[in-house]
Design an enzyme around this catalytic site. Structure first.
Site, PDB file in Angstrom:
ATOM      1  N   PRO A 107      52.200 -15.242  19.406  1.00 56.91           N
ATOM      2  CA  PRO A 107      51.756 -15.684  18.076  1.00 56.91           C
ATOM      3  C   PRO A 107      51.787 -14.669  16.941  1.00 56.91           C
ATOM      4  O   PRO A 107      50.765 -14.326  16.364  1.00 56.91           O
ATOM      5  CB  PRO A 107      50.328 -16.150  18.358  1.00 56.91           C
ATOM      6  CG  PRO A 107      49.866 -15.270  19.467  1.00 56.91           C
ATOM      7  CD  PRO A 107      51.084 -15.068  20.331  1.00 56.91           C
ATOM      8  N   CYS A 108      52.979 -14.245  16.553  1.00 55.41           N
ATOM      9  CA  CYS A 108      53.090 -13.329  15.420  1.00 55.41           C
ATOM     10  C   CYS A 108      52.698 -14.022  14.108  1.00 55.41           C
ATOM     11  O   CYS A 108      52.368 -13.349  13.136  1.00 55.41           O
ATOM     12  CB  CYS A 108      54.495 -12.737  15.337  1.00 55.41           C
ATOM     13  SG  CYS A 108      55.818 -13.936  15.275  1.00 55.41           S
ATOM     14  N   HIS A 109      52.685 -15.357  14.110  1.00 55.02           N
ATOM     15  CA  HIS A 109      52.279 -16.081  12.902  1.00 55.02           C
ATOM     16  C   HIS A 109      50.801 -15.854  12.582  1.00 55.02           C
ATOM     17  O   HIS A 109      50.375 -16.113  11.460  1.00 55.02           O
ATOM     18  CB  HIS A 109      52.571 -17.588  13.042  1.00 55.02           C
ATOM     19  CG  HIS A 109      51.891 -18.240  14.195  1.00 55.02           C
ATOM     20  ND1 HIS A 109      52.441 -18.230  15.469  1.00 55.02           N
ATOM     21  CD2 HIS A 109      50.723 -18.912  14.288  1.00 55.02           C
ATOM     22  CE1 HIS A 109      51.624 -18.884  16.288  1.00 55.02           C
ATOM     23  NE2 HIS A 109      50.572 -19.304  15.597  1.00 55.02           N
TER      24      HIS A 109
END
Length: 170
Positions: A132-134
């Site tokens: 989850p880089c978002h």
């Protein structure tokens, strides 16, 4: 030396047609969205086979429907030791929670001056959505860059409840 084959499939969804890749062991090695900066494209000699991706497809569908909060998939990425540490730190950011580049640097024991390098490693994340880089935002709360596009980042954070849904203009 014989190169191991790369298997691939695509999955349609609200973020466009996702490209998934895996090696012979079936571990997910990348997930790219259309138009992604640095995203993968199908290479010569790759083998299209949806078989290794059944669990990923099911979990992605459940996540994108708001029914799954944590992926349980075997992942296999190849990056520098620094990038792998940053990516592992991303895995620990909970669903619906945002963090900053500075907080990721602190989690991996990197100095504050390494924030730009942390941003580069996050931008090179080969497993969008799953890793989850978002969930990483600017220190001032701004939705800074996302290799998949800020519209997708906004959509994902809204799905997770980290952003309030936008109201249409009156």
């Amino acid at each position: 030396m014989t190169l191991e084959p790369t298997y691939w499939t695509t999955v349609a969804g609200p973020l466009g047609r996702l490209l998934l890749t895996a090696g012979p062991d079936g571990a997910l090695s990348s997930l790219s969205v259309p138009g992604q900066k640095g995203g993968r494209t199908v290479g010569e000699g790759w083998r299209r086979d949806p078989g290794p991706f059944r669990a990923a497809e099911e979990q992605l569908a459940a996540y994108l429907a708001g029914e799954l909060k944590e992926f349980r998939l075997e992942l296999r990425t190849h990056g520098t030791e620094f990038r792998e540490r940053v990516w592992a730190a991303l895995d620990s950011v909970p669903y619906g929670v945002t963090t900053t580049y500075g907080e990721i640097a602190a989690r991996i024991g990197a100095p504050r001056a390494a924030v730009r390098a942390v941003g580069g490693a996050i931008g090179a994340n080969p497993l969008l959505i799953v890793r989850p880089c978002h969930r990483v935002i600017g220190a001032d709360g701004s939705l800074t860059g996302y290799a998949g596009g800020l519209d997708r980042k906004t959509w994902l954070l809204t799905l997770e409840g980290a952003l309030a849904p936008r109201r249409p203009p009156a």
